[in-house]
Write a protein that holds these residues in place. Structure first.
Motif, PDB file in Angstrom:
ATOM      1  N   SER A  55      -1.569  -4.359  -7.437  1.00  0.00           N
ATOM      2  CA  SER A  55      -2.772  -5.198  -7.521  1.00  0.00           C
ATOM      3  C   SER A  55      -2.636  -6.444  -6.645  1.00  0.00           C
ATOM      4  N   LEU A  56      -1.419  -6.760  -6.261  1.00  0.00           N
ATOM      5  CA  LEU A  56      -1.238  -7.884  -5.347  1.00  0.00           C
ATOM      6  C   LEU A  56      -1.664  -7.514  -3.931  1.00  0.00           C
ATOM      7  N   VAL A  57      -1.595  -6.247  -3.634  1.00  0.00           N
ATOM      8  CA  VAL A  57      -1.959  -5.775  -2.303  1.00  0.00           C
ATOM      9  C   VAL A  57      -3.415  -5.323  -2.269  1.00  0.00           C
ATOM     10  N   VAL A  58      -3.845  -4.689  -3.334  1.00  0.00           N
ATOM     11  CA  VAL A  58      -5.229  -4.197  -3.425  1.00  0.00           C
ATOM     12  C   VAL A  58      -5.929  -4.983  -4.526  1.00  0.00           C
ATOM     13  N   PRO A  59      -6.676  -6.022  -4.160  1.00  0.00           N
ATOM     14  CA  PRO A  59      -7.272  -6.896  -5.181  1.00  0.00           C
ATOM     15  C   PRO A  59      -8.317  -6.187  -6.049  1.00  0.00           C
ATOM     16  N   GLN A  60      -8.769  -5.018  -5.607  1.00  0.00           N
ATOM     17  CA  GLN A  60      -9.783  -4.287  -6.389  1.00  0.00           C
ATOM     18  C   GLN A  60      -9.196  -3.592  -7.607  1.00  0.00           C
ATOM     19  N   ILE A  61      -7.882  -3.636  -7.747  1.00  0.00           N
ATOM     20  CA  ILE A  61      -7.269  -2.950  -8.893  1.00  0.00           C
ATOM     21  C   ILE A  61      -7.496  -3.734 -10.179  1.00  0.00           C
ATOM     22  N   VAL A  62      -7.923  -3.013 -11.206  1.00  0.00           N
ATOM     23  CA  VAL A  62      -7.994  -3.568 -12.554  1.00  0.00           C
ATOM     24  C   VAL A  62      -6.996  -2.765 -13.379  1.00  0.00           C
ATOM     25  N   GLY A  63      -6.001  -3.410 -13.917  1.00  0.00           N
ATOM     26  CA  GLY A  63      -4.992  -2.691 -14.708  1.00  0.00           C
ATOM     27  C   GLY A  63      -5.341  -2.784 -16.182  1.00  0.00           C
ATOM     28  N   ASN A 105     -16.707  -3.491  -2.055  1.00  0.00           N
ATOM     29  CA  ASN A 105     -17.312  -3.744  -3.366  1.00  0.00           C
ATOM     30  C   ASN A 105     -17.056  -2.605  -4.352  1.00  0.00           C
ATOM     31  N   PHE A 106     -15.800  -2.397  -4.680  1.00  0.00           N
ATOM     32  CA  PHE A 106     -15.432  -1.347  -5.635  1.00  0.00           C
ATOM     33  C   PHE A 106     -14.287  -1.849  -6.490  1.00  0.00           C
ATOM     34  N   GLU A 107     -13.975  -1.119  -7.535  1.00  0.00           N
ATOM     35  CA  GLU A 107     -12.786  -1.452  -8.325  1.00  0.00           C
ATOM     36  C   GLU A 107     -12.057  -0.159  -8.669  1.00  0.00           C
ATOM     37  N   ILE A 108     -10.755  -0.269  -8.801  1.00  0.00           N
ATOM     38  CA  ILE A 108      -9.964   0.891  -9.221  1.00  0.00           C
ATOM     39  C   ILE A 108      -9.344   0.538 -10.566  1.00  0.00           C
ATOM     40  N   VAL A 109      -9.824   1.181 -11.609  1.00  0.00           N
ATOM     41  CA  VAL A 109      -9.324   0.878 -12.955  1.00  0.00           C
ATOM     42  C   VAL A 109      -8.190   1.840 -13.272  1.00  0.00           C
ATOM     43  N   LEU A 110      -6.977   1.308 -13.331  1.00  0.00           N
ATOM     44  CA  LEU A 110      -5.820   2.150 -13.628  1.00  0.00           C
ATOM     45  C   LEU A 110      -5.414   1.911 -15.078  1.00  0.00           C
ATOM     46  N   VAL A 144       1.284   6.991  -8.346  1.00  0.00           N
ATOM     47  CA  VAL A 144       0.307   5.903  -8.376  1.00  0.00           C
ATOM     48  C   VAL A 144       0.062   5.247  -7.011  1.00  0.00           C
ATOM     49  N   SER A 145       1.126   4.963  -6.257  1.00  0.00           N
ATOM     50  CA  SER A 145       0.932   4.277  -4.965  1.00  0.00           C
ATOM     51  C   SER A 145       0.091   5.120  -4.020  1.00  0.00           C
ATOM     52  N   GLU A 146       0.441   6.392  -3.918  1.00  0.00           N
ATOM     53  CA  GLU A 146      -0.302   7.281  -3.036  1.00  0.00           C
ATOM     54  C   GLU A 146      -1.743   7.432  -3.530  1.00  0.00           C
ATOM     55  N   PHE A 147      -1.890   7.488  -4.856  1.00  0.00           N
ATOM     56  CA  PHE A 147      -3.240   7.592  -5.414  1.00  0.00           C
ATOM     57  C   PHE A 147      -4.079   6.378  -5.011  1.00  0.00           C
ATOM     58  N   VAL A 148      -3.501   5.182  -5.179  1.00  0.00           N
ATOM     59  CA  VAL A 148      -4.244   3.963  -4.849  1.00  0.00           C
ATOM     60  C   VAL A 148      -4.592   3.945  -3.362  1.00  0.00           C
ATOM     61  N   ARG A 149      -3.652   4.375  -2.536  1.00  0.00           N
ATOM     62  CA  ARG A 149      -3.907   4.389  -1.089  1.00  0.00           C
ATOM     63  C   ARG A 149      -5.117   5.282  -0.773  1.00  0.00           C
ATOM     64  N   ARG A 150      -5.084   6.507  -1.294  1.00  0.00           N
ATOM     65  CA  ARG A 150      -6.179   7.440  -0.981  1.00  0.00           C
ATOM     66  C   ARG A 150      -7.492   7.049  -1.660  1.00  0.00           C
ATOM     67  N   ALA A 151      -7.394   6.596  -2.925  1.00  0.00           N
ATOM     68  CA  ALA A 151      -8.616   6.233  -3.657  1.00  0.00           C
ATOM     69  C   ALA A 151      -9.277   5.020  -3.010  1.00  0.00           C
ATOM     70  N   ALA A 152      -8.457   4.025  -2.603  1.00  0.00           N
ATOM     71  CA  ALA A 152      -9.022   2.817  -1.996  1.00  0.00           C
ATOM     72  C   ALA A 152      -9.698   3.162  -0.663  1.00  0.00           C
ATOM     73  N   ALA A 153      -9.045   4.039   0.122  1.00  0.00           N
ATOM     74  CA  ALA A 153      -9.639   4.432   1.405  1.00  0.00           C
ATOM     75  C   ALA A 153     -10.960   5.168   1.173  1.00  0.00           C
ATOM     76  N   ALA A 154     -10.968   6.073   0.187  1.00  0.00           N
ATOM     77  CA  ALA A 154     -12.188   6.839  -0.102  1.00  0.00           C
ATOM     78  C   ALA A 154     -13.299   5.921  -0.603  1.00  0.00           C
ATOM     79  N   ALA A 155     -12.930   4.946  -1.444  1.00  0.00           N
ATOM     80  CA  ALA A 155     -13.933   4.028  -1.998  1.00  0.00           C
ATOM     81  C   ALA A 155     -14.486   3.131  -0.896  1.00  0.00           C
ATOM     82  N   ARG A 156     -13.579   2.677  -0.032  1.00  0.00           N
ATOM     83  CA  ARG A 156     -13.994   1.795   1.058  1.00  0.00           C
ATOM     84  C   ARG A 156     -15.026   2.488   1.951  1.00  0.00           C
ATOM     85  N   ALA A 157     -14.850   3.793   2.144  1.00  0.00           N
ATOM     86  CA  ALA A 157     -15.753   4.552   3.016  1.00  0.00           C
ATOM     87  C   ALA A 157     -17.175   4.565   2.478  1.00  0.00           C
TER      88      ALA A 157
END
Ligand code: UDP
Ligand code: MG
Length: 340
Positions: free
Chosen positions: A63-71, A41-46, A23-36
């Motif tokens: 979610s404390l580090v990446v505010p775009q996370i929706v759990g 202005n994106f959200e990551i729904v886990l 999950v951590s690595e996924f969030v790192r890569r997904a957030a970077a890809a979304a940011r690009a």
């Protein structure tokens, strides 16, 4: 700065079942890809599909580090397709990327998918040109399954594709509103129609852990796919029934002939063969009918397909960066037990 109420440009939806290692690595890569492609202005729904390991705790702390996370936490394990559907019902973005959390599908492909969608596609789906790190058995059965499905299915479901795809809001809304309970998402999306474009990619090995699709789950998935998109098995059992009726006719003539010539007692072996053969055919045909009937009973009950325990969303504005948490509950907006 975009407010949290504004629709995100992109939602990334990932079902997670016992994925604490990925999950951590996924969030790192997904957030970077979304940011690009969407700035902040994106959200990551886990979606935590009733994991038994530390997946949910990890989602909360990430979610404390990446505010775009929706759990999204489900009440129990409902399976991949249900978890994905739960994520899709929660996602609010103008475009929605459905992806596995194990990093077999590269999140970085989203920018190419967004570009294809800019050209007017409604759905951009990943087509696997190679599958790395999967067993020979898995690749063989998957290939056989997709080929059989394309022969039997009532809609054209593209081969060698999974659920990894970018969909626009319109398609997502239609998909979520479809009431069927046994959901085979890639088939349902094909059924909807619109402009659906393939994008080739290489499927990687899992980032960590083992597949959550053991053999029996795979068989169940294949049966769901076939029965949701084809009534051919029902027809096949009719054809097989007709075929065996022909054989039975020949047997009848043969038995009568033996009876007339007074050698009936010798027929025991052929009788046993015929008996077991026809019993087997009948049981198979009954099983096929039962499979469809069972689906009707389930659908008739109208039970929700899954229950969301709660949804955790940061109340802070999107893109504000890291906000120090005060108390666990104050950082999350919680909606309790929603049924779908
Ligand atoms: N998954 C899930 N619920 C389940 C099984 C799997 O949410 O009951 C998730 C899993 O965490 C992964 C995705 O669905 O993100 C695909 O599962 P997996 O990678 O195990 O399947 P495979 O790629 O081996 O077919
Ligand atoms: Mg996988």
């Amino acid at each position: 700065m975009t407010s949290v109420n504004a629709k995100p440009i992109l939602s990334i939806v990932a079902p997670c079942y016992n994925e604490e290692e990925s999950v951590s690595e996924f969030v790192r890569r997904a957030a970077a890809a979304a940011r690009a492609c969407a700035g902040s202005n994106f959200e990551i729904v886990l979606v935590d599909d009733g994991s038994k390991d530390g997946t949910w705790n990890l989602i909360e702390s990430l979610s404390l580090v990446v505010p775009q996370i929706v759990g999204v936490r489900l009440l129990r394990n409902y399976g991949h397709q249900m978890a994905a559907t739960a994520g899709l019902t929660t996602a609010s973005g103008e475009r929605v990327l459905l992806i596995d959390a194990d990093l077999q599908d590269p999140p970085e492909l989203v920018s190419d998918m967004m570009a294809v969608m800019d050209q007017g596609a409604d759905v951009v789906y990943g087509r696997r040109i190679r599958r790395n790190g999967e067993t020979w058995f898995k690749r063989m059965t998957a290939a056989a399954f997709y080929r059989m499905l394309s022969q039997l299915a009532s809609v054209q479901i593209p081969q060698d594709t999974g659920d990894f795809r970018l969909m626009n809001r319109r398609i997502t809304d239609i998909l979520v509103a479809m009431p069927e309970q046994h959901r085979f998402i890639r088939g349902m999306v094909s059924w909807i129609g619109g402009r659906q474009v393939a994008l080739d990619y290489e499927r990687d090995a899992r980032f960590a852990g083992v597949t959550k699709y053991p053999f029996l789950k795979m068989v169940r998935f294949a049966v769901d796919a076939l029965t949701s998109f084809s009534t051919a098995p029902l027809r096949i059992s009719t054809y097989v029934g007709m075929g065996t009726a022909m054989v039975a006719l020949v047997m009848l003539v043969y038995s009568l002939f033996r009876w007339v010539s007074g050698a009936t007692i010798e027929g025991w072996a052929s009788l046993m063969v015929a008996l077991t053969f026809f019993s087997a055919i009948q049981l198979i045909a009954l099983g096929v009918i039962g499979e469809y009937l069972g689906r009707m009973v389930q659908q008739g009950k109208g039970r929700p397909s899954f229950i969301i325990d709660h949804v955790m969303r940061r109340e802070t504005a999107l893109g504000e960066g890291i906000v120090a948490p005060k108390k666990k509950t104050s950082t999350a907006a919680r909606t309790r037990s929603k049924a779908y």
